[in-house]
Design an enzyme around this catalytic site. Structure first.
Site, PDB file in Angstrom:
ATOM      1  CG  LEU A  65      96.437  91.519  78.953  1.00  0.00           C
ATOM      2  CD1 LEU A  65      96.039  90.100  79.367  1.00  0.00           C
ATOM      3  CD2 LEU A  65      97.088  92.252  80.112  1.00  0.00           C
ATOM      4  CB  ALA A  81     104.913  89.792  74.098  1.00  0.00           C
ATOM      5  CG  HIS A 120     100.561  92.819  80.181  1.00  0.00           C
ATOM      6  ND1 HIS A 120     100.312  93.659  79.122  1.00  0.00           N
ATOM      7  CD2 HIS A 120     100.514  93.586  81.292  1.00  0.00           C
ATOM      8  CE1 HIS A 120     100.120  94.882  79.570  1.00  0.00           C
ATOM      9  NE2 HIS A 120     100.233  94.875  80.883  1.00  0.00           N
ATOM     10  CD  GLN A 157      97.378 103.001  88.118  1.00  0.00           C
ATOM     11  OE1 GLN A 157      97.044 102.146  88.927  1.00  0.00           O
ATOM     12  NE2 GLN A 157      98.364 102.795  87.256  1.00  0.00           N
TER      13      GLN A 157
HETATM   14  O1  PAF Z   1     101.428  98.627  85.997  1.00  0.00           O
HETATM   15  C1  PAF Z   1     100.176  98.639  85.918  1.00  0.00           C
HETATM   16  O2  PAF Z   1      99.595  98.150  84.958  1.00  0.00           O
HETATM   17  C2  PAF Z   1      99.376  99.300  87.017  1.00  0.00           C
HETATM   18  O3  PAF Z   1     100.042 100.385  87.551  1.00  0.00           O
HETATM   19  C3  PAF Z   1      98.962  98.315  88.130  1.00  0.00           C
HETATM   20  C4  PAF Z   1     100.167  97.729  88.832  1.00  0.00           C
HETATM   21  C5  PAF Z   1      98.134  97.192  87.522  1.00  0.00           C
HETATM   22  C6  PAF Z   1      98.109  99.029  89.187  1.00  0.00           C
HETATM   23  O4  PAF Z   1      96.961  99.568  88.626  1.00  0.00           O
END
Ligand code: PAF
Length: 282
Positions: free
Chosen positions: A33, A35, A37, A61
């Site tokens: 994480l 800033a 986030h 993904q």
């Molecule tokens: O943007 C992200 O960090 C990712 O694509 C998410 C939305 C958490 C899905 O895994």
């Protein structure tokens, strides 16, 4: 803040909150994480009684040659940051909790049309992975509102379209990108940049801003602006993936009369792929 690793336990907590009539916000992340986030968390805290954040590096993904195994995992620091910023529950599932039959064997969600252009063209399957995991999270948490950064602009549109197409009763809040002092969009992947790459990385935003400026001054030859943007990125030492002006609501090429646009770019700095965008209303 409670850290919850199973769907059953999270559902139990949420059930109690719901019975008290509390409003729930959800912020999905892959951790590491920054800033940006934390700003998403602040927006969530502002709009709900309870905030659930997730940290899950979603294998579905990532492409075969992408950074799934090396993606930075910084759980201790992330937990502290979430607790200090008003998050009530951290959902931290194992891969087997979300994909009991394996990510490759799970039911998929595909947002047709938006998923295979731009970043989706360069990262086949990426947005199916995103839409699938976010849909699962939505079914587990059943939030009133979910918060996403505008830095991942195509992702935000994929999620919005999924929610509309599947009639999910969730408000999607897009939050403006948080930037470093030199303009570079905050990203967990910025940490991959060498010192030299980092000092040149803000050129990506500068090139986007220059195009934004041309459009606001009346330029309308978007194909030419895109070619100029690609060249400017090359001149700045990037290997551009795309640089393009699109309609902000569906990412199609603008037609005469379209007024809500977004300039989007993806470019490699060494082995790090950076993305950024700027919206413009003309
Ligand atoms: O943007 C992200 O960090 C990712 O694509 C998410 C939305 C958490 C899905 O895994």
């Amino acid at each position: 803040m409670r850290t919850v690793r199973t769907i059953t336990e999270l559902r139990g907590m949420i059930h109690v909150w719901r019975n008290k009539g509390e409003r729930i916000a959800f912020v999905p992340t892959m951790g590491n994480l920054h800033a940006g986030h934390i700003h998403l968390m602040a927006q969530a805290v502002h709009r709900a009684d309870r905030v659930v954040a997730s940290i899950f590096v979603n294998p579905m993904q990532f492409g075969a040659n992408e950074d799934f195994t090396t993606y930075p995992r910084t759980l201790s620091a992330d937990s502290i940051a979430l607790a200090e910023n008003g998050v009530h529950a951290l959902f931290l599932p194992e891969v087997s909790e979300l994909y009991p039959h394996g990510a490759e064997n799970t039911t998929r969600v595909e947002v047709v049309g938006l998923s295979d252009i731009l970043c989706g063209a360069s990262r086949p399957g990426h947005f199916v992975g995103v839409a699938t995991v976010v849909n699962k999270f939505f079914n587990i948490v059943q939030p009133d509102i979910a918060v996403f950064g505008e830095k991942d602009y195509q992702q935000l549109l994929v999620i919005r379209r999924m929610v509309a197409d599947l009639c999910l009763p969730i408000t999607i809040l897009g939050v403006p990108t948080v930037r470093e002092p030199d303009g570079l969009a905050m990203s967990s992947r910025n940490g991959y940049l060498t010192a030299e790459q980092r000092s040149g990385a803000s050129r990506l935003y500068q090139v986007l801003r220059a195009t934004h400026q041309h459009i606001s001054e009346g330029a309308r030859d978007y194909a030419m602006l895109a070619e100029q943007g690609m060249q400017a990125l090359r001149d700045a030492g990037f290997t551009p993936d795309y640089f393009t002006v699109r309609r902000s609501h569906d990412l199609m090429l603008p037609e005469p009369g379209d007024s809500e646009l977004v300039v989007l770019a993806a470019a490699w700095s060494g082995s790090t792929r950076l993305i950024d965008n700027i919206q413009i209303d003309i």
